[in-house]
Scaffold this active site. Structure first.
Site, PDB file in Angstrom:
ATOM      1  N   ARG A  15       0.996  -1.154  -0.010  1.00  0.00           N
ATOM      2  CA  ARG A  15       0.459   0.096   0.132  1.00  0.00           C
ATOM      3  C   ARG A  15       0.816   1.471   0.698  1.00  0.00           C
ATOM      4  O   ARG A  15       0.968   2.207  -1.150  1.00  0.00           O
ATOM      5  CB  ARG A  15      -1.112   0.244   1.347  1.00  0.00           C
ATOM      6  CG  ARG A  15      -1.967   1.398   1.085  1.00  0.00           C
ATOM      7  CD  ARG A  15      -1.237   2.143   1.691  1.00  0.00           C
ATOM      8  NE  ARG A  15      -0.534   2.827   2.847  1.00  0.00           N
ATOM      9  CZ  ARG A  15      -0.400   3.687   3.391  1.00  0.00           C
ATOM     10  NH1 ARG A  15      -0.476   4.650   2.322  1.00  0.00           N
ATOM     11  NH2 ARG A  15      -0.053   3.702   4.744  1.00  0.00           N
ATOM     12  N   ASP A  16       1.630   1.850   1.197  1.00  0.00           N
ATOM     13  CA  ASP A  16       2.555   2.978   1.205  1.00  0.00           C
ATOM     14  C   ASP A  16       3.624   2.744  -0.062  1.00  0.00           C
ATOM     15  O   ASP A  16       4.022   4.123  -0.510  1.00  0.00           O
ATOM     16  CB  ASP A  16       2.767   2.683   2.604  1.00  0.00           C
ATOM     17  CG  ASP A  16       3.093   4.586   3.175  1.00  0.00           C
ATOM     18  OD1 ASP A  16       2.757   5.215   2.212  1.00  0.00           O
ATOM     19  OD2 ASP A  16       3.873   4.538   3.912  1.00  0.00           O
ATOM     20  N   HIS A 208       6.483   4.220  12.189  1.00  0.00           N
ATOM     21  CA  HIS A 208       5.830   4.318  10.868  1.00  0.00           C
ATOM     22  C   HIS A 208       6.985   5.183  10.643  1.00  0.00           C
ATOM     23  O   HIS A 208       7.274   6.453  10.314  1.00  0.00           O
ATOM     24  CB  HIS A 208       4.900   4.696  10.579  1.00  0.00           C
ATOM     25  CG  HIS A 208       4.748   4.455   9.314  1.00  0.00           C
ATOM     26  ND1 HIS A 208       4.077   3.461   8.121  1.00  0.00           N
ATOM     27  CD2 HIS A 208       4.661   5.338   8.427  1.00  0.00           C
ATOM     28  CE1 HIS A 208       3.893   3.143   7.148  1.00  0.00           C
ATOM     29  NE2 HIS A 208       4.424   5.415   6.573  1.00  0.00           N
ATOM     30  N   HIS A 210       9.906   6.759   7.568  1.00  0.00           N
ATOM     31  CA  HIS A 210      10.404   6.415   6.274  1.00  0.00           C
ATOM     32  C   HIS A 210      12.472   7.760   6.126  1.00  0.00           C
ATOM     33  O   HIS A 210      12.739   7.615   7.650  1.00  0.00           O
ATOM     34  CB  HIS A 210       9.779   7.623   5.332  1.00  0.00           C
ATOM     35  CG  HIS A 210       8.378   7.703   4.626  1.00  0.00           C
ATOM     36  ND1 HIS A 210       7.997   6.896   3.937  1.00  0.00           N
ATOM     37  CD2 HIS A 210       7.579   7.835   5.733  1.00  0.00           C
ATOM     38  CE1 HIS A 210       6.971   6.576   3.316  1.00  0.00           C
ATOM     39  NE2 HIS A 210       5.995   7.244   5.506  1.00  0.00           N
ATOM     40  N   CYS A 241       5.883   9.630  -0.231  1.00  0.00           N
ATOM     41  CA  CYS A 241       4.474  10.008  -0.287  1.00  0.00           C
ATOM     42  C   CYS A 241       3.988  10.303  -1.143  1.00  0.00           C
ATOM     43  O   CYS A 241       4.474  11.682  -1.854  1.00  0.00           O
ATOM     44  CB  CYS A 241       4.581  10.717   0.868  1.00  0.00           C
ATOM     45  SG  CYS A 241       2.784  11.359   1.715  1.00  0.00           S
ATOM     46  N   ASN A 250       9.262   3.549   2.770  1.00  0.00           N
ATOM     47  CA  ASN A 250       9.469   3.535   4.335  1.00  0.00           C
ATOM     48  C   ASN A 250      11.015   2.875   3.940  1.00  0.00           C
ATOM     49  O   ASN A 250      11.441   2.338   3.654  1.00  0.00           O
ATOM     50  CB  ASN A 250       8.909   2.404   4.783  1.00  0.00           C
ATOM     51  CG  ASN A 250       6.981   2.959   4.388  1.00  0.00           C
ATOM     52  OD1 ASN A 250       6.222   3.344   3.736  1.00  0.00           O
ATOM     53  ND2 ASN A 250       6.600   3.589   5.367  1.00  0.00           N
TER      54      ASN A 250
HETATM   55  C1  LIG Z   1     -10.647  11.563   1.495  1.00  0.00           C
HETATM   56  C2  LIG Z   1     -11.079  12.069  -0.213  1.00  0.00           C
HETATM   57  C3  LIG Z   1     -11.864  10.759  -0.266  1.00  0.00           C
HETATM   58  C4  LIG Z   1     -11.576  13.891  -0.537  1.00  0.00           C
HETATM   59  O1  LIG Z   1     -12.025  13.576  -1.521  1.00  0.00           O
HETATM   60  P1  LIG Z   1     -12.706  14.450  -2.200  1.00  0.00           P
HETATM   61  O2  LIG Z   1     -12.360  15.325  -3.380  1.00  0.00           O
HETATM   62  O3  LIG Z   1     -12.717  16.269  -0.953  1.00  0.00           O
HETATM   63  O4  LIG Z   1     -14.349  14.394  -1.917  1.00  0.00           O
HETATM   64  P2  LIG Z   1     -15.085  14.063  -2.707  1.00  0.00           P
HETATM   65  O5  LIG Z   1     -16.252  13.196  -2.036  1.00  0.00           O
HETATM   66  O6  LIG Z   1     -16.007  14.976  -3.662  1.00  0.00           O
HETATM   67  O7  LIG Z   1     -14.566  12.995  -3.678  1.00  0.00           O
HETATM   68  C5  LIG Z   1     -13.668  13.608  -4.684  1.00  0.00           C
HETATM   69  C6  LIG Z   1     -13.837  11.531  -6.154  1.00  0.00           C
HETATM   70  O8  LIG Z   1     -13.626  10.819  -5.269  1.00  0.00           O
HETATM   71  C7  LIG Z   1     -14.694   9.907  -5.129  1.00  0.00           C
HETATM   72  N1  LIG Z   1     -14.556   8.752  -3.600  1.00  0.00           N
HETATM   73  C8  LIG Z   1     -14.614   9.597  -2.490  1.00  0.00           C
HETATM   74  N2  LIG Z   1     -14.149   8.689  -1.349  1.00  0.00           N
HETATM   75  C9  LIG Z   1     -14.093   7.686  -2.381  1.00  0.00           C
HETATM   76  C10 LIG Z   1     -13.473   6.424  -1.767  1.00  0.00           C
HETATM   77  N3  LIG Z   1     -13.535   6.063  -0.532  1.00  0.00           N
HETATM   78  N4  LIG Z   1     -12.999   5.616  -2.806  1.00  0.00           N
HETATM   79  C11 LIG Z   1     -13.037   5.939  -3.822  1.00  0.00           C
HETATM   80  N5  LIG Z   1     -13.667   6.591  -4.830  1.00  0.00           N
HETATM   81  C12 LIG Z   1     -13.807   7.756  -3.496  1.00  0.00           C
HETATM   82  C13 LIG Z   1     -15.790  10.573  -5.232  1.00  0.00           C
HETATM   83  O9  LIG Z   1     -16.898   9.424  -5.257  1.00  0.00           O
HETATM   84  C14 LIG Z   1     -15.250  11.270  -6.316  1.00  0.00           C
HETATM   85  O10 LIG Z   1     -15.723  10.735  -7.568  1.00  0.00           O
HETATM   86  P3  LIG Z   1     -16.052  11.793  -8.663  1.00  0.00           P
HETATM   87  O11 LIG Z   1     -16.810  12.799  -8.181  1.00  0.00           O
HETATM   88  O12 LIG Z   1     -15.023  13.111  -8.823  1.00  0.00           O
HETATM   89  O13 LIG Z   1     -16.054  10.884  -9.791  1.00  0.00           O
HETATM   90  C15 LIG Z   1      -9.815  12.271  -0.697  1.00  0.00           C
HETATM   91  O14 LIG Z   1      -9.094  13.113   0.049  1.00  0.00           O
HETATM   92  C16 LIG Z   1      -8.787  11.009  -0.821  1.00  0.00           C
HETATM   93  O15 LIG Z   1      -9.494   9.998  -1.461  1.00  0.00           O
HETATM   94  N6  LIG Z   1      -7.872  10.929   0.248  1.00  0.00           N
HETATM   95  C17 LIG Z   1      -6.564   9.856   0.136  1.00  0.00           C
HETATM   96  C18 LIG Z   1      -5.899  10.438   0.090  1.00  0.00           C
HETATM   97  C19 LIG Z   1      -4.612   9.242   0.272  1.00  0.00           C
HETATM   98  O16 LIG Z   1      -4.648   7.934   0.305  1.00  0.00           O
HETATM   99  N7  LIG Z   1      -3.485   9.459   0.300  1.00  0.00           N
HETATM  100  C20 LIG Z   1      -1.878   8.909   1.012  1.00  0.00           C
HETATM  101  C21 LIG Z   1      -3.019   7.976   2.541  1.00  0.00           C
HETATM  102  S1  LIG Z   1      -2.393   8.811   3.563  1.00  0.00           S
HETATM  103  C22 LIG Z   1      -0.209   8.294   3.952  1.00  0.00           C
HETATM  104  O17 LIG Z   1      -0.025   7.701   2.939  1.00  0.00           O
HETATM  105  C23 LIG Z   1       0.558   8.602   5.107  1.00  0.00           C
HETATM  106  C24 LIG Z   1       0.487   6.936   5.820  1.00  0.00           C
HETATM  107  C25 LIG Z   1      -0.510   6.234   6.370  1.00  0.00           C
HETATM  108  O18 LIG Z   1       1.655   6.087   5.007  1.00  0.00           O
HETATM  109  C26 LIG Z   1       1.676   7.163   7.234  1.00  0.00           C
HETATM  110  C27 LIG Z   1       3.156   8.496   6.927  1.00  0.00           C
HETATM  111  O19 LIG Z   1       4.291   8.103   5.910  1.00  0.00           O
HETATM  112  O20 LIG Z   1       2.503  10.117   6.985  1.00  0.00           O
END
Ligand SMILES: CC(C)(COP(=O)([O-])OP(=O)([O-])OC[C@H]1O[C@@H](n2cnc3c(N)ncnc32)[C@H](O)[C@@H]1OP(=O)([O-])[O-])[C@@H](O)C(=O)NCCC(=O)NCCSC(=O)C[C@@](C)(O)CC(=O)[O-]
Length: 306
Positions: A15-16, A208, A210, A241, A250
């Site tokens: 995933r990450d 966690h 990096h 990221c 990581n």
């Molecule tokens: C939270 C939102 C959805 C807000 O995104 P948004 O644009 O504010 O919200 P939205 O509700 O308008 O959704 C946008 C589009 O996504 C769809 N949508 C909405 N939700 C979903 C879903 N669950 N699954 C599939 N589709 C989804 C929704 O239907 C829409 O589709 P469109 O109308 O444009 O065709 C967006 O910001 C998002 O998905 N963010 C995730 C970002 C991400 O995954 N980042 C990486 C993970 S975190 C990380 O890596 C850090 C970590 C954990 O490893 C720790 C570290 O190292 O720090």
């Protein structure tokens, strides 16, 4: 010096790691990686994420990956869920555990989740309630605990308050993300001093790290000395990221396994099988492993075979 007798490694490479790789893999390649990782003895594998494909296209096929994996008894296959829609997909995919994720700075929260920290936590409330109703364990993540790409230094007190909030809301553990790898042994010690002084239970913390600045192993040694016994790692040091430009992957699973072997800490991972998984994913991505231990061990293997 006191170290835990046993450490649980949480493999986050599928995933990450893969969410930030430029080369797009098929669901079959991803599930093969997951199966190779479970064969090594890794107890927890973060297999995908159910997030917006517009935000992270690399994870758009997570349902297909979950469908294809060969589940081993005792292994937890987990996924990230940013909202209820993600939870629905995770339930359909029969995940063993979900993870919610927040940041400790407003700027990173906006970039990663398009919402403020408090809005994000409110969004998680129904996710947590529904997960609790079906006994689905929830992990919490906090990003940028030792530095933010947009806001710089972070106060340990802020991390402590948000960790408490995630635990009180129902997360069984909180994984503390040094998202951009700027942490040092000194800043890690100061952070953990604050958390433990605030009575955050060490057994509910995971680390966690990096490796952007080459400090991950040093930081993990400090975390182990404070009693943290859950460490996130990524095979071949995959990843980065998408919202932290320049952040490298990581800490590599192989490097942490080598470290734990040296400390005599139990972890249950078979290094030769892990090297196979590492070699497999590096070949699929056509890139060198980022693991120093894997490079050295694979070189030693090929030299002795010659
Ligand atoms: C939270 C939102 C959805 C807000 O995104 P948004 O644009 O504010 O919200 P939205 O509700 O308008 O959704 C946008 C589009 O996504 C769809 N949508 C909405 N939700 C979903 C879903 N669950 N699954 C599939 N589709 C989804 C929704 O239907 C829409 O589709 P469109 O109308 O444009 O065709 C967006 O910001 C998002 O998905 N963010 C995730 C970002 C991400 O995954 N980042 C990486 C993970 S975190 C990380 O890596 C850090 C970590 C954990 O490893 C720790 C570290 O190292 O720090």
């Amino acid at each position: 010096m006191n170290y835990p007798d046993k450490v649980c490694l949480v493999e986050v490479g599928p995933r990450d790691g893969l969410q930030n790789e430029a080369t797009a893999l098929t669901a079959s390649q991803k599930s093969t990686l997951v199966d190779k990782l479970s064969a090594c003895g890794l107890p927890v594998i973060e297999t995908g994420s159910f997030v917006s494909p517009r935000w992270v296209p690399q994870m758009a096929d997570s349902s297909a990956v979950f469908e294809k994996i060969k589940r081993r008894p005792g292994v937890r296959y987990t996924a990230l869920t940013p909202n209820e829609r993600g939870l629905d997909a995770a339930i359909d995919a029969n995940v063993s555990e979900i993870a919610i994720f927040a940041a400790v700075t407003e700027s990173f929260s906006r970039k990663n989740l398009n919402a403020s920290i408090q809005e994000t936590l409110q969004r998680f409330e129904p996710v947590l309630a529904r997960a609790a109703a079906r006994d689905l364990p929830v992990r919490g993540y906090l990003s940028c605990v030792l530095g933010c790409p947009y806001e710089g230094e972070v106060e340990p007190q802020v991390v402590s308050q948000l960790t408490r909030q995630l635990l009180d809301s129902g997360c069984h553990e909180v994984s503390l993300g040094d998202t951009i790898g700027t942490g040092t042994a000194g800043s890690m010690s100061r952070l953990l001093d604050t958390l433990l002084t605030d009575n955050i239970p060490v057994e509910q913390l995971a680390m966690h790290c990096h490796d952007t600045y080459g400090q991950a192993l040093a930081n993990i040694v400090i975390a182990l000395q404070y009693g943290i016994a859950t460490i996130d790692t990524s095979v071949a040091g995959l990843g980065g990221c998408p919202y932290a430009v320049g952040a490298t992957g990581n800490v590599a699973t192989e490097d942490v396994v080598y470290l734990l072997n040296g400390l005599g800490i139990e972890h249950g991972v078979d290094m030769p099988l892990l090297l196979e998984a590492s070699r497999y994913i590096s070949e699929q991505l056509q890139r060198d492993t980022q693991s120093r231990a894997a490079k050295a061990l694979l070189t030693a293997q090929s030299t002795s075979a010659a």
